[in-house]
Design a protein around this motif. Structure first.
Motif, PDB file in Angstrom:
ATOM      1  N   GLU A  16       0.853  -1.179   0.000  1.00 57.79           N
ATOM      2  CA  GLU A  16       0.000   0.000   0.000  1.00 57.79           C
ATOM      3  C   GLU A  16       0.890   1.230   0.000  1.00 57.79           C
ATOM      4  O   GLU A  16       1.883   1.308   0.721  1.00 57.79           O
ATOM      5  N   ILE A  17       0.507   2.218  -0.812  1.00 56.69           N
ATOM      6  CA  ILE A  17       1.237   3.475  -0.820  1.00 56.69           C
ATOM      7  C   ILE A  17       0.660   4.367   0.269  1.00 56.69           C
ATOM      8  O   ILE A  17      -0.545   4.657   0.257  1.00 56.69           O
ATOM      9  N   PRO A  18       1.471   4.808   1.221  1.00 51.51           N
ATOM     10  CA  PRO A  18       0.960   5.697   2.266  1.00 51.51           C
ATOM     11  C   PRO A  18       0.398   6.978   1.653  1.00 51.51           C
ATOM     12  O   PRO A  18       0.825   7.416   0.581  1.00 51.51           O
ATOM     13  N   THR A  19      -0.559   7.572   2.316  1.00 48.97           N
ATOM     14  CA  THR A  19      -1.093   8.859   1.896  1.00 48.97           C
ATOM     15  C   THR A  19      -0.947   9.846   3.039  1.00 48.97           C
ATOM     16  O   THR A  19      -0.796   9.465   4.200  1.00 48.97           O
ATOM     17  N   VAL A  20      -0.996  11.119   2.693  1.00 51.32           N
ATOM     18  CA  VAL A  20      -1.006  12.168   3.706  1.00 51.32           C
ATOM     19  C   VAL A  20      -2.295  12.953   3.526  1.00 51.32           C
ATOM     20  O   VAL A  20      -2.709  13.262   2.405  1.00 51.32           O
ATOM     21  N   GLU A  21      -2.952  13.250   4.625  1.00 51.29           N
ATOM     22  CA  GLU A  21      -4.220  13.964   4.584  1.00 51.29           C
ATOM     23  C   GLU A  21      -3.972  15.462   4.443  1.00 51.29           C
ATOM     24  O   GLU A  21      -3.380  16.100   5.305  1.00 51.29           O
ATOM     25  N   LEU A  22      -4.444  16.023   3.334  1.00 52.99           N
ATOM     26  CA  LEU A  22      -4.291  17.462   3.098  1.00 52.99           C
ATOM     27  C   LEU A  22      -5.479  18.250   3.639  1.00 52.99           C
ATOM     28  O   LEU A  22      -5.336  19.402   4.051  1.00 52.99           O
ATOM     29  N   ALA A  23      -6.637  17.631   3.582  1.00 50.59           N
ATOM     30  CA  ALA A  23      -7.880  18.226   4.066  1.00 50.59           C
ATOM     31  C   ALA A  23      -8.843  17.073   4.270  1.00 50.59           C
ATOM     32  O   ALA A  23      -8.580  15.961   3.809  1.00 50.59           O
ATOM     33  N   PRO A  24      -9.934  17.286   4.965  1.00 46.22           N
ATOM     34  CA  PRO A  24     -10.882  16.184   5.154  1.00 46.22           C
ATOM     35  C   PRO A  24     -11.276  15.544   3.822  1.00 46.22           C
ATOM     36  O   PRO A  24     -11.780  16.201   2.921  1.00 46.22           O
ATOM     37  N   GLY A  25     -10.985  14.254   3.701  1.00 44.89           N
ATOM     38  CA  GLY A  25     -11.323  13.527   2.492  1.00 44.89           C
ATOM     39  C   GLY A  25     -10.339  13.678   1.348  1.00 44.89           C
ATOM     40  O   GLY A  25     -10.547  13.093   0.276  1.00 44.89           O
ATOM     41  N   VAL A  26      -9.278  14.438   1.533  1.00 47.74           N
ATOM     42  CA  VAL A  26      -8.283  14.652   0.473  1.00 47.74           C
ATOM     43  C   VAL A  26      -6.983  13.971   0.881  1.00 47.74           C
ATOM     44  O   VAL A  26      -6.266  14.462   1.753  1.00 47.74           O
ATOM     45  N   GLN A  27      -6.708  12.827   0.254  1.00 54.67           N
ATOM     46  CA  GLN A  27      -5.547  12.021   0.602  1.00 54.67           C
ATOM     47  C   GLN A  27      -4.535  12.037  -0.544  1.00 54.67           C
ATOM     48  O   GLN A  27      -4.830  11.622  -1.657  1.00 54.67           O
ATOM     49  N   LEU A  28      -3.338  12.529  -0.267  1.00 56.39           N
ATOM     50  CA  LEU A  28      -2.274  12.635  -1.265  1.00 56.39           C
ATOM     51  C   LEU A  28      -1.357  11.417  -1.179  1.00 56.39           C
ATOM     52  O   LEU A  28      -0.676  11.216  -0.166  1.00 56.39           O
ATOM     53  N   PRO A  29      -1.306  10.563  -2.221  1.00 61.99           N
ATOM     54  CA  PRO A  29      -0.350   9.442  -2.210  1.00 61.99           C
ATOM     55  C   PRO A  29       1.086   9.971  -2.152  1.00 61.99           C
ATOM     56  O   PRO A  29       1.449  10.902  -2.878  1.00 61.99           O
ATOM     57  N   THR A  30       1.891   9.395  -1.290  1.00 55.40           N
ATOM     58  CA  THR A  30       3.234   9.922  -1.070  1.00 55.40           C
ATOM     59  C   THR A  30       4.233   9.506  -2.147  1.00 55.40           C
ATOM     60  O   THR A  30       5.380   9.927  -2.102  1.00 55.40           O
ATOM     61  N   ILE A  31       3.811   8.685  -3.090  1.00 52.65           N
ATOM     62  CA  ILE A  31       4.606   8.392  -4.277  1.00 52.65           C
ATOM     63  C   ILE A  31       3.776   8.805  -5.482  1.00 52.65           C
ATOM     64  O   ILE A  31       2.653   8.315  -5.677  1.00 52.65           O
ATOM     65  N   GLY A  32       4.315   9.728  -6.283  1.00 53.74           N
ATOM     66  CA  GLY A  32       3.600  10.199  -7.452  1.00 53.74           C
ATOM     67  C   GLY A  32       4.444  10.075  -8.703  1.00 53.74           C
ATOM     68  O   GLY A  32       5.618   9.720  -8.653  1.00 53.74           O
ATOM     69  N   PHE A  33       3.820  10.385  -9.831  1.00 54.93           N
ATOM     70  CA  PHE A  33       4.504  10.347 -11.126  1.00 54.93           C
ATOM     71  C   PHE A  33       4.691  11.776 -11.618  1.00 54.93           C
ATOM     72  O   PHE A  33       3.728  12.489 -11.884  1.00 54.93           O
ATOM     73  N   GLY A  34       5.955  12.208 -11.716  1.00 61.53           N
ATOM     74  CA  GLY A  34       6.268  13.542 -12.202  1.00 61.53           C
ATOM     75  C   GLY A  34       6.324  13.580 -13.718  1.00 61.53           C
ATOM     76  O   GLY A  34       6.766  12.618 -14.359  1.00 61.53           O
ATOM     77  N   THR A  35       5.907  14.705 -14.311  1.00 62.62           N
ATOM     78  CA  THR A  35       5.842  14.795 -15.771  1.00 62.62           C
ATOM     79  C   THR A  35       6.607  15.977 -16.347  1.00 62.62           C
ATOM     80  O   THR A  35       6.439  16.317 -17.518  1.00 62.62           O
TER      81      THR A  35
END
Length: 269
Positions: A16-35
Motif C-alpha cells: 500500500e502506498i501511504p497517503t497524507v491527509e491534506l484536508a478532510p477527504g483529500v488524501q495525497l499518495p506519497t509516491i507520485g509520477f512527475g511529468t
C-alpha cells in the motif's frame, strides 16, 4: 493542523502506498509520477504506462505544456477519476489570471476539478498575497480540492498565513541529499505544510560510493535508496521516467527500509 500519514487505498508492487491527509477527504499518495519535461506523445504514453503500473498520483503544471496529453491518458486508462490524484500549477506570469488559468487546465485535463493546485513559483511580492487569496476563491468554487505552493521559503509562507489566515497544504521544492535541510523541514512541519521533493535523482551524485554501498546492502539501486531516504523524512516523492521498468522500480521503494545509520550517512551527503 499537522498532516498525519496513514495507509490509503493505493496499491503498487504488493505494498500500500501511504497517503497524507491534506484536508478532510483529500488524501495525497506519497509516491507520485512527475511529468516535467515530458511532452507530446511521450507525455501520453508515459502517463498511460504509469497508471497501468500502479501510480495514482499524477503531477503536472501549466508550464509543462502537457496537460492535454495527460488528460487523454487519464481518460483512456480506464482508471476511475476518483482514484487518481491530480496536481497542476499556476505559472507566476499568470498571477492575476487565476480563474482563467485553472479553467484552461481543467479543460485540457478533461476534468471538472483537480485535487491540488500550486503556485508554481512565487510571483512578485506585491502579487503573492492576492494570488493566494484568489486560490482560496478557486478552491471554494470547487475547481480544486486543496491549494498549496511550490519553491517557497518559510518567510513567504508566513506572509501568506499572516495576510489570509490560510496555510498552504503543500510546498513542492527541489530536494536531494545535497539539499537536505532539517531546519527547513522543521519549519514546514511546525506550520503543518507537507513537503514534496522534486529532482532528487537529477541533483544527486548517483555514483557516490556511500550510496552504492547502501544500495548493495539492500539489493536495490541507488535511485531507489535516494527515493526511500526521502520517504523516511516524510517527503512526498514525484520521480519521473518514460521507461516502464524504471517506473516500476520507483514504486517498489516501499519494499525495504533504511537504518538510522544509513539515513545519517545520506543526510551528510
Amino acid at each position: 493542523m499537522i498532516a498525519r500519514y496513514r495507509l490509503g487505498q493505493y496499491w503498487a508492487m504488493a505494498h500500500e502506498i501511504p497517503t497524507v491527509e491534506l484536508a478532510p477527504g483529500v488524501q495525497l499518495p506519497t509516491i507520485g509520477f512527475g511529468t516535467w519535461q515530458i511532452t507530446g506523445s511521450s507525455a501520453y504514453e508515459s502517463t498511460r504506462t504509469a497508471l497501468d503500473v500502479g501510480y495514482r498520483h499524477i503531477d503536472t503544471a501549466t508550464m509543462y505544456g502537457n496537460e492535454e496529453q495527460i488528460g487523454r491518458a487519464l481518460r483512456d486508462s480506464g482508471v476511475d477519476r476518483s482514484d487518481i490524484f491530480i496536481t497542476t500549477k499556476l505559472p507566476p506570469s499568470q498571477a492575476g489570471l487565476e480563474r482563467q488559468t485553472i479553467e484552461a487546465s481543467l479543460k485540457a485535463l478533461g476534468v471538472d476539478h483537480v485535487d491540488l493546485w500550486l503556485i508554481h513559483w512565487p510571483p512578485s511580492r506585491a502579487k503573492s498575497v492576492p494570488t493566494w487569496a484568489a486560490f482560496q476563491e478557486v478552491r471554494d468554487a470547487g475547481l480544486t480540492r486543496s491549494i498549496g505552493v511550490s519553491n517557497y521559503d518559510a518567510a513567504l509562507i508566513d506572509q501568506l498565513i499572516k495576510e489570509t489566515g490560510e496555510v498552504p497544504v503543500v510546498n513542492q521544492v527541489a530536494w536531494s541529499p545535497a539539499q537536505h535541510d532539517e531546519h527547513f523541514l522543521a519549519d514546514m512541519r511546525d506550520r503543518g505544510v507537507v513537503v514534496e521533493g522534486y529532482s532528487s535523482l537529477k541533483n544527486t551524485p548517483l555514483e557516490d560510493p556511500r550510496l552504492v554501498a547502501i544500495a548493495a546492502a539492500h539489493g536495490v539501486t541507488v535511485p531507489q535508496v535516494v527515493l526511500r531516504w526521502q520517504l523516511h523524512h516524510d517527503i512526498v516523492i514525484i520521480p519521473k521516467s518514460t521507461r516502464r521498468e524504471r517506473m516500476t522500480e520507483n514504486l517498489s521503494v516501499l519494499g525495504f527500509s533504511l537504518s538510522a545509520d544509513e539515513l545519517e550517512t545520506i543526510n551528510a551527503l
